[in-house]
Design a protein around this motif. Structure first.
Motif, PDB file in Angstrom:
ATOM      1  N   ASN A  70      15.207  49.072   6.526  1.00 28.40           N
ATOM      2  CA  ASN A  70      14.910  48.164   5.423  1.00 28.40           C
ATOM      3  C   ASN A  70      15.946  48.258   4.310  1.00 28.40           C
ATOM      4  O   ASN A  70      16.226  47.263   3.639  1.00 28.40           O
ATOM      5  CB  ASN A  70      13.497  48.403   4.889  1.00 28.40           C
ATOM      6  N   ASP A  71      16.527  49.432   4.094  1.00 34.72           N
ATOM      7  CA  ASP A  71      17.610  49.557   3.110  1.00 34.72           C
ATOM      8  C   ASP A  71      18.842  48.758   3.552  1.00 34.72           C
ATOM      9  O   ASP A  71      19.489  48.106   2.732  1.00 34.72           O
ATOM     10  CB  ASP A  71      17.991  51.021   2.895  1.00 34.72           C
ATOM     11  N   ALA A  72      19.164  48.816   4.831  1.00 32.14           N
ATOM     12  CA  ALA A  72      20.292  48.041   5.338  1.00 32.14           C
ATOM     13  C   ALA A  72      20.016  46.546   5.218  1.00 32.14           C
ATOM     14  O   ALA A  72      20.903  45.766   4.840  1.00 32.14           O
ATOM     15  CB  ALA A  72      20.577  48.418   6.797  1.00 32.14           C
ATOM     16  N   VAL A  73      18.788  46.144   5.491  1.00 32.30           N
ATOM     17  CA  VAL A  73      18.410  44.735   5.349  1.00 32.30           C
ATOM     18  C   VAL A  73      18.534  44.302   3.892  1.00 32.30           C
ATOM     19  O   VAL A  73      19.065  43.231   3.591  1.00 32.30           O
ATOM     20  CB  VAL A  73      16.978  44.503   5.884  1.00 32.30           C
ATOM     21  N   ARG A  74      18.064  45.135   2.998  1.00 30.14           N
ATOM     22  CA  ARG A  74      18.122  44.816   1.560  1.00 30.14           C
ATOM     23  C   ARG A  74      19.574  44.642   1.101  1.00 30.14           C
ATOM     24  O   ARG A  74      19.895  43.706   0.362  1.00 30.14           O
ATOM     25  CB  ARG A  74      17.429  45.923   0.759  1.00 30.14           C
ATOM     26  N   ARG A 119      29.979  44.578   8.653  1.00 26.87           N
ATOM     27  CA  ARG A 119      29.591  45.998   8.713  1.00 26.87           C
ATOM     28  C   ARG A 119      28.106  46.177   8.396  1.00 26.87           C
ATOM     29  O   ARG A 119      27.422  46.994   9.028  1.00 26.87           O
ATOM     30  CB  ARG A 119      30.440  46.822   7.758  1.00 26.87           C
ATOM     31  N   LEU A 120      27.589  45.404   7.440  1.00 26.29           N
ATOM     32  CA  LEU A 120      26.163  45.506   7.114  1.00 26.29           C
ATOM     33  C   LEU A 120      25.296  45.033   8.273  1.00 26.29           C
ATOM     34  O   LEU A 120      24.266  45.640   8.569  1.00 26.29           O
ATOM     35  CB  LEU A 120      25.848  44.696   5.851  1.00 26.29           C
ATOM     36  N   HIS A 121      25.730  43.967   8.944  1.00 27.91           N
ATOM     37  CA  HIS A 121      24.962  43.508  10.108  1.00 27.91           C
ATOM     38  C   HIS A 121      25.020  44.528  11.239  1.00 27.91           C
ATOM     39  O   HIS A 121      24.016  44.744  11.934  1.00 27.91           O
ATOM     40  CB  HIS A 121      25.457  42.139  10.565  1.00 27.91           C
TER      41      HIS A 121
END
Length: 181
Positions: free
Chosen positions: A134-138, A27-29
Motif C-alpha cells: 500500500n505504501d508503494a501504491v500511495r 520503478r514505482l510500478h
C-alpha cells in the motif's frame, strides 16, 4: 544565437525531467509488482498454514471445518473477491484462536510447536507485506496525480494502482506484540 542556446537548454531540461519522471513511475510500478508478489506469497503462506491446522485434527470439529473452509476459500478466491476472502480468514483465525485452549491443543500435537511458530510468523508478516504494498501504491498514485504525468500520459497504459484493503488483525494469542505497550 544565445536565445537559441537557451531554448535548446530549456528543451533539454524539460526532456530530462520528463524522462526522469517516466523512469520514476516505471520503478514505482515495478516496486508495486514486487510488493504485490510478496503480499500474495504471504497470504498464500498464511492460508496454507491455516488449512494445515484445520486438517490436523487437533482442533475441535467445528473450528477445524470453519478454518479449513475459510482458508480454502482464501486460496481459491478470484482477484475481485480476494480482499473479502482474506478478511474472512483473519476473522476466522481470531475466532478459532480466541480460546487459548485451541492454541494449546495445536502445540500439544506432534509437530505442533513448529506449526504454531509458522502460523505466528504468517499472521505477523501479512500486515507488513500489505503495508509495503500500500505504501508503494500511495507513492505511485502521488506521482500519477501530477498534471504533467496525466497530460503527457507518462504512465503509459499501466492500470491505476489499487491498494489492498483487508482485515489483517492477527489473533491476540499469536501476536507477540500484544503484550507490549
Amino acid at each position: 544565437m544565445t536565445t537559441f542556446i537557451w531554448i535548446a537548454a530549456v528543451i533539454v531540461l524539460i526532456g530530462l525531467y520528463l524522462s526522469w519522471t517516466a523512469g520514476r513511475l516505471d520503478r514505482l510500478h515495478a516496486r508495486i509488482d514486487a510488493a504485490r508478489a510478496a503480499l500474495d506469497a504471504q497470504l498464500l503462506r498464511r492460508a496454507s498454514v491455516a488449512q494445515e491446522v484445520g486438517t490436523s485434527g487437533v482442533l475441535d470439529p467445528a473450528a477445524s471445518i470453519v478454518l479449513y473452509q475459510v482458508a480454502h476459500d482464501a486460496r481459491q478466491a478470484t482477484e475481485e473477491q480476494r480482499e473479502v476472502a482474506e478478511s474472512e480468514l483473519s476473522q476466522a483465525l481470531r475466532a478459532v484462536f480466541d480460546d487459548e485452549a485451541q492454541l494449546a491443543a495445536v502445540r500439544a500435537a506432534p509437530g505442533g510447536e513448529r506449526t504454531v511458530v509458522e502460523l505466528t510468523a504468517a499472521v505477523r508478516r501479512v500486515p507488513m507485506a500489505r503495508r509495503f504494498h500500500n505504501d508503494a501504491v500511495r507513492a505511485a498514485r502521488a506521482v500519477r496525480r501530477h498534471r504533467v504525468v496525466r497530460y503527457l500520459r507518462l504512465a503509459g497504459h499501466a492500470p491505476f494502482p489499487m491498494a489492498f484493503e483487508m482485515d489483517d488483525e492477527p489473533p491476540a494469542v499469536l501476536d507477540d506484540r500484544s503484550g507490549r505497550n
